[in-house]
Design a protein around this motif. Structure first.
Motif, short mmCIF file in Angstrom:
data_model
loop_
_atom_site.label_atom_id
_atom_site.label_comp_id
_atom_site.label_asym_id
_atom_site.label_seq_id
_atom_site.Cartn_x
_atom_site.Cartn_y
_atom_site.Cartn_z
N GLY A 30 46.19 0.13 92.25
CA GLY A 30 44.81 0.48 92.39
C GLY A 30 43.59 -0.31 93.06
O GLY A 30 43.10 -0.58 93.54
N SER A 31 44.92 -1.65 93.09
CA SER A 31 43.85 -3.69 93.31
C SER A 31 43.81 -3.25 94.84
O SER A 31 45.29 -4.38 95.11
N PRO A 32 42.92 -3.87 95.79
CA PRO A 32 43.26 -4.28 96.99
C PRO A 32 43.86 -5.35 97.05
O PRO A 32 44.41 -5.05 98.25
N ASN A 33 43.04 -6.77 96.48
CA ASN A 33 43.43 -7.61 96.25
C ASN A 33 45.51 -8.07 95.71
O ASN A 33 46.08 -9.21 96.27
N ILE A 34 45.73 -6.83 95.39
CA ILE A 34 47.36 -6.73 95.47
C ILE A 34 48.44 -6.47 96.66
O ILE A 34 48.28 -5.26 96.82
N SER A 35 49.36 -6.80 96.27
CA SER A 35 50.28 -6.09 97.58
C SER A 35 51.69 -6.59 96.23
O SER A 35 52.36 -6.94 96.46
N LEU A 36 51.83 -5.01 96.16
CA LEU A 36 52.95 -4.17 95.05
C LEU A 36 54.68 -4.60 95.90
O LEU A 36 54.76 -3.71 96.99
N GLY A 63 53.42 9.25 96.90
CA GLY A 63 53.72 8.60 99.07
C GLY A 63 54.27 7.71 98.32
O GLY A 63 53.86 7.24 99.86
N LEU A 64 54.50 6.65 98.56
CA LEU A 64 54.36 5.33 98.24
C LEU A 64 55.88 4.65 98.66
O LEU A 64 57.21 5.73 98.36
N THR A 65 56.17 3.37 99.29
CA THR A 65 57.74 2.99 100.19
C THR A 65 58.27 2.39 99.34
O THR A 65 58.65 0.65 99.31
N ILE A 66 57.58 1.94 98.09
CA ILE A 66 57.39 0.48 97.26
C ILE A 66 59.12 0.35 96.53
O ILE A 66 59.44 1.71 96.30
N PRO A 67 60.03 -0.28 97.05
CA PRO A 67 61.07 -0.03 96.31
C PRO A 67 61.63 -0.39 94.70
O PRO A 67 60.72 -1.17 94.25
N VAL A 68 62.40 0.35 94.69
CA VAL A 68 62.23 0.59 93.18
C VAL A 68 63.85 -0.25 92.29
O VAL A 68 64.65 1.06 93.35
N LEU A 69 63.87 -0.58 91.98
CA LEU A 69 65.29 -1.32 91.68
C LEU A 69 66.02 -1.30 89.44
O LEU A 69 65.19 -1.52 89.41
N LYS A 70 67.08 -0.83 89.37
CA LYS A 70 67.37 -0.75 88.10
C LYS A 70 68.12 -2.20 87.92
O LYS A 70 68.73 -2.42 88.71
N GLY A 71 67.69 -3.42 86.66
CA GLY A 71 68.65 -4.19 86.57
C GLY A 71 69.55 -3.99 85.09
O GLY A 71 69.84 -2.46 85.13
N ALA A 72 69.14 -4.86 84.34
CA ALA A 72 70.18 -5.23 83.18
C ALA A 72 70.22 -4.22 82.26
O ALA A 72 69.09 -4.02 81.35
N THR A 73 71.24 -3.56 81.74
CA THR A 73 70.92 -2.36 80.96
C THR A 73 71.36 -3.35 79.30
O THR A 73 70.85 -2.21 78.65
N GLN A 74 71.32 -4.54 78.85
CA GLN A 74 71.69 -4.88 77.81
C GLN A 74 71.10 -6.24 77.77
O GLN A 74 71.23 -6.65 79.49
N ALA A 75 70.49 -6.91 77.14
CA ALA A 75 70.51 -7.93 77.11
C ALA A 75 71.71 -9.76 77.41
O ALA A 75 72.93 -9.03 76.83
N LEU A 76 71.28 -10.09 77.39
CA LEU A 76 72.45 -11.75 77.83
C LEU A 76 73.21 -11.73 76.38
O LEU A 76 74.79 -12.28 77.01
#
Length: 324
Positions: A30-36, A63-76
């Motif tokens: 919602g912040s115009p000064n941020i490009s997520l 209705g946005l096209t920002i990529p959403v990706l899945k990462g680590a499923t558990q800690a190191l």
């Protein structure tokens, strides 16, 4: 215009899960000064797949096209099961799951094959000095990204982290650092430009039902998302934390990037305890010269900018403006 990646563990709509990640995402959107430009998820407040569905569901519904990706499923290294037992089952132990009755669950989505850590590092390294990484879950994805792409440390503009707790009654460690101490240690000692937002300051934040009522009257898609998903968590916090509302930890990280009048900060050397025992995952900080420095090696990492106090009224005002 600030270009952001948000690495998170959102739980909006999930029974018993904290909702501050979703609030932070909403503030950024919602912040115009941020490009997520990218949202990635990590196992933490919610399992990674669940957090992915929460973030993807929000982006799809807007209705946005920002990529959403899945990462680590558990800690190191940290065993996941004790944390999952605590985070996923505490609401049932408190017999408060009914607070989420009628709240819409996020849709289930198929995650893209690209790994979050790779995507984080590639975007940062392709745009040196331009991308700020907002890390508001355990730091597993960030640590993996640094391991695979060491040049990321110099290329990232800033890493703004919610994590750590230094001198807060009832806490030895927080969830974000405690769930993956090795990752926190790697990131804090990387030499990157880091701002840290610990629980010592985020527990000075507060949102109440009257604040949420004002947001509800905005009646925008973001305001409706926040209102629906925060109500049950707020009631849960009131009953289990003896608060008049709920803390909004992660939202402060994004708010700080927008307006540094929202908090005061100071520079410290920061680290995390890795040894087995009760203090594993505990964070600590210091500024030289120490009065007692026997057996304390000089830090090879850079100073970390640590937030200390917050202007909660300004924070809430920023949220309302963005959600409108």
């Amino acid at each position: 215009m600030k270009r952001l990646i948000i690495d998170c563990d959102p739980g909006n709509g999930i029974v018993g899960a904290n909702v501050d990640d979703g609030l932070a995402i909403a503030l950024a959107l919602g912040s115009p000064n941020i490009s997520l430009e990218l949202i990635t998820t990590v196992a933490g407040n919610t399992p990674c797949e669940q957090g992915f569905n929460v973030a993807k569901d929000l982006i799809e519904n807007l209705g946005l096209t920002i990529p959403v990706l899945k990462g680590a499923t558990q800690a190191l290294a940290e065993p996941p099961q004790p944390w999952r037992d605590a985070l996923d089952n505490r609401v049932h132990g408190n017999k408060l799951a009914h607070l989420w009755q009628g709240v819409r669950q996020p849709e289930a989505f198929v995650a893209p094959e690209e790994d979050a850590a790779d995507a984080i590092a590639r975007l940062i390294c392709a745009n040196p000095g331009e991308i700020t990484l907002v890390a508001i879950g355990p730091l597993t994805n960030v640590a993996l990204a640094m391991e695979r792409y060491p040049e990321m440390v110099e290329a990232v503009q800033e890493i703004a982290i919610m994590g750590g707790v230094f001198a807060l009654d009832d806490y030895i460690k927080d969830t974000n650092f405690g769930l993956d101490p090795e990752a926190a240690h790697k990131v804090l000692n990387s030499g990157a430009n880091i701002t840290l937002v610990p629980m010592d300051v985020t527990t000075q934040t507060l949102m109440t039902h009257s604040d949420l009522d004002r947001i509800a009257r905005l009646n925008t898609p973001l305001a409706r998302f926040v209102t629906e998903t925060l109500r049950p968590w707020m009631d849960y916090s009131i009953q289990t934390r003896n608060l008049p509302g709920c803390w909004i930890h992660d939202a402060l990280v994004v708010a700080w990037l927008l307006n540094q009048q929202v908090a005061k900060a100071a520079d410290y050397y920061v680290n995390v305890e890795l040894r087995p025992g009760q203090t594993r995952g505990k964070s600590w900080r210091y500024r030289p010269p120490l009065r007692v420095d026997v057996a304390i090696e000089p830090s090879t990492a850079g100073l970390v900018h640590v937030l200390q106090t917050v202007d909660n009224r300004l924070l809430l005002s920023m949220l309302e403006k963005a959600l409108a």
